[in-house]
Write an enzyme that holds these catalytic residues in place. Structure first.
Site, PDB file in Angstrom:
ATOM      1  N   ASP A  16      23.413   1.873  34.392  1.00 27.75           N
ATOM      2  CA  ASP A  16      24.696   1.567  35.015  1.00 27.75           C
ATOM      3  C   ASP A  16      24.409   0.706  36.249  1.00 27.75           C
ATOM      4  OD1 ASP A  16      27.723   3.283  35.301  1.00 27.75           O
ATOM      5  OD2 ASP A  16      27.009   1.883  36.827  1.00 27.75           O
ATOM      6  N   ASP A  30      29.572  -2.626  32.735  1.00 26.91           N
ATOM      7  CA  ASP A  30      28.339  -2.472  33.524  1.00 26.91           C
ATOM      8  C   ASP A  30      27.472  -1.282  33.098  1.00 26.91           C
ATOM      9  OD1 ASP A  30      29.524  -0.204  34.737  1.00 26.91           O
ATOM     10  OD2 ASP A  30      28.584  -0.686  36.658  1.00 26.91           O
ATOM     11  N   GLU A  31      27.726  -0.729  31.904  1.00 29.79           N
ATOM     12  CA  GLU A  31      26.894   0.413  31.503  1.00 29.79           C
ATOM     13  C   GLU A  31      26.701   0.472  29.998  1.00 29.79           C
ATOM     14  OE1 GLU A  31      28.688   4.336  31.505  1.00 29.79           O
ATOM     15  OE2 GLU A  31      30.560   3.459  32.206  1.00 29.79           O
TER      16      GLU A  31
HETATM   17  P1  TTP Z   1      31.439   1.872  37.972  1.00 28.21           P
HETATM   18  O1  TTP Z   1      30.114   1.788  37.302  1.00 28.21           O
HETATM   19  O2  TTP Z   1      32.215   3.141  37.828  1.00 28.21           O
HETATM   20  O3  TTP Z   1      31.287   1.642  39.536  1.00 28.21           O
HETATM   21  P2  TTP Z   1      30.316   0.674  40.332  1.00 28.21           P
HETATM   22  O4  TTP Z   1      29.399  -0.064  39.423  1.00 28.21           O
HETATM   23  O5  TTP Z   1      31.128  -0.191  41.247  1.00 28.21           O
HETATM   24  O6  TTP Z   1      29.499   1.670  41.252  1.00 28.21           O
HETATM   25  P3  TTP Z   1      28.350   2.704  40.858  1.00 28.21           P
HETATM   26  O7  TTP Z   1      28.098   2.544  39.393  1.00 28.21           O
HETATM   27  O8  TTP Z   1      27.166   2.308  41.698  1.00 28.21           O
HETATM   28  O9  TTP Z   1      28.884   4.032  41.208  1.00 28.21           O
HETATM   29  O10 TTP Z   1      32.365   0.699  37.474  1.00 28.21           O
HETATM   30  C1  TTP Z   1      31.873  -0.608  37.184  1.00 28.21           C
HETATM   31  C2  TTP Z   1      32.840  -1.672  37.645  1.00 28.21           C
HETATM   32  O11 TTP Z   1      34.111  -1.490  37.005  1.00 28.21           O
HETATM   33  C3  TTP Z   1      33.117  -1.629  39.144  1.00 28.21           C
HETATM   34  O12 TTP Z   1      32.185  -2.374  39.896  1.00 28.21           O
HETATM   35  C4  TTP Z   1      34.522  -2.169  39.224  1.00 28.21           C
HETATM   36  C5  TTP Z   1      35.169  -1.809  37.908  1.00 28.21           C
HETATM   37  N1  TTP Z   1      36.089  -0.657  38.093  1.00 28.21           N
HETATM   38  C6  TTP Z   1      37.435  -0.920  38.353  1.00 28.21           C
HETATM   39  O13 TTP Z   1      37.858  -2.075  38.404  1.00 28.21           O
HETATM   40  N2  TTP Z   1      38.271   0.162  38.543  1.00 28.21           N
HETATM   41  C7  TTP Z   1      37.855   1.455  38.520  1.00 28.21           C
HETATM   42  O14 TTP Z   1      38.646   2.392  38.723  1.00 28.21           O
HETATM   43  C8  TTP Z   1      36.459   1.707  38.241  1.00 28.21           C
HETATM   44  C9  TTP Z   1      35.938   3.127  38.195  1.00 28.21           C
HETATM   45  C10 TTP Z   1      35.624   0.623  38.040  1.00 28.21           C
HETATM   46 MG    MG Z   2      28.298   0.931  37.941  1.00 32.60          MG
END
Ligand code: TTP
Ligand code: MG
Length: 360
Positions: free
Chosen positions: A8, A102-103
């Site tokens: 991720d 992103d995962e």
């Molecule tokens: P995440 O992987 O949940 O968050 P992140 O990558 O920003 O942070 P981390 O993994 O380090 O905790 O989500 C990936 C991307 O998806 C995030 O950068 C922005 C988008 N996103 C939204 O637009 N709205 C949301 O509610 C969430 C959870 C994510």
């Molecule tokens: Mg993330």
């Protein structure tokens, strides 16, 4: 038991914004909250310290973090970085399940005949994850967290464990002890409201729920949900990986320590890279029609130069000559900071042969 990785990207959108504008580095960056009625997509870890998080209203984020830098979001760039990272991780396995931008999950059981309880198998897996993280960082500037375990549920839990830039293994023999003390909110699929409801009847941890037994749990949260949740509380998740990620290119690039102006030096760099990506292409029985050279100059401006062949191929000589011709035709504008070669426009070798047979 299988070996599964979950990766991720850390603070994905915010981290890309920092790459696009390095002056944001180390600052509380908040993406998506430019209008007062909007919601936050994500926030850099610096902004999270103020309590800002995804899905929070912009108004609230401004209140918590008035010094936050609010940016609109560059979706095209997010897509490009996402694609690049999925391509890097697919160099390590052919089974990739993309879960979101992103995962994803990676099937890595080929790393060892033993499961993760074997210290040597766990070490090999960790080493592979370190290499993966390094390559992602070197080639994109982003950091990812990787969780390693024997099923999807635990691999995802593990990738979250040491975020950001994390690497964590959950081996079969230690899974239950790790799960038991966790607050029930940590278990994916349980919302905040349900967690609060369970808290009210004195259930706080995974162990509390597990010790109820599936029957009693079903009584509390409903049968179908309990059937899904209960095995997870015991570290069991039989879901296989579903691979709907299909790779679209094979590429390799590098950033030089010292900028390069000499074309023969650029060619020397590219030759082993072409060899490497061609080997990957051949291993997957694919053919490529287009070869692209990417150049980033010392002022960070980026250019791509492509050459498309009349037929898709996996022949070294043809691709090598195409690369030499292409490089010769490029007029270098400035010292080169980064160079890379990518093969795209891919087709399946077997399909190609079958369609040739149609002509007979
Ligand atoms: P995440 O992987 O949940 O968050 P992140 O990558 O920003 O942070 P981390 O993994 O380090 O905790 O989500 C990936 C991307 O998806 C995030 O950068 C922005 C988008 N996103 C939204 O637009 N709205 C949301 O509610 C969430 C959870 C994510
Ligand atoms: Mg993330």
């Amino acid at each position: 038991m299988p070996i599964i990785f979950h990766f991720d990207i850390d603070a994905f959108f915010a981290a890309v914004e920092v790459l696009l504008d390095p002056s944001l580095k180390g600052k509380p960056v908040i993406v998506g909250g430019t209008e007062l009625r909007g919601v936050v997509s994500t926030a850099s870890y610096e902004a999270r310290r103020f309590g800002v998080h995804s899905a929070m209203s912009t108004a609230m984020a401004k209140q918590l973090c008035p010094q936050g830098i609010f940016v609109r979001g560059s979706f095209e760039a997010y897509r490009t970085y996402s694609r690049q990272i999925f391509e890097i991780v697919s160099d390590f396995t052919s089974i990739v399940e993309k879960v979101g931008i992103d995962e994803g999950y990676l099937e890595m059981s080929h790393l060892s005949d033993h499961d993760l309880d074997d210290p040597q198998a766990a070490e090999i897996a960790k080493q592979m994850a370190r290499t993966m993280k390094q390559r992602v960082h070197q080639e994109t500037g982003l950091t990812i967290s990787i969780g390693i375990s024997y099923n999807k549920f635990l691999a995802k839990l593990a990738s979250d464990w040491k975020k950001p830039d994390g690497l964590f293994v959950i081996a079969p023999k230690e899974a239950q002890a790790l799960l038991d003390p966790l607050p029930i909110l940590k278990v994916h699929g349980l919302g905040k409201k349900s967690a609060e409801k369970l808290n009210r009847v004195g259930l706080f941890t995974v162990a509390d729920l597990r010790q109820l037994g599936e029957g009693n749990l079903a009584y509390l949260i409903g049968e179908s949900w309990a059937r899904d949740l209960y095995p997870k509380l015991c570290g069991i998740d039989p879901r296989p990986l579903t691979t709907h990620y299909e790779r679209k290119s094979y590429g390799r690039e590098t950033t030089f320590d010292v900028d390069v102006t000499d074309k023969s030096e650029l060619l020397e760099t590219l030759v082993p890279y072409l060899e490497e990506v061609l080997t990957q292409l051949q291993r997957k029985s694919m053919l490529a029609k287009t070869l692209t050279i990417k150049i980033k100059y010392d002022d960070f401006s980026q250019h791509t130069h492509s050459h498309s062949l009349p037929y898709a191929t996996d022949q070294w000589r043809i691709l090598f000559e195409a690369m030499c011709d292409l490089l010769t035709s490029i007029a270098l504008e400035r010292p080169v900071r980064l160079i890379g070669v990518t093969l795209t426009n891919l087709t399946d070798n077997k399909e190609q042969q079958l369609s040739l047979l149609d002509h007979f």
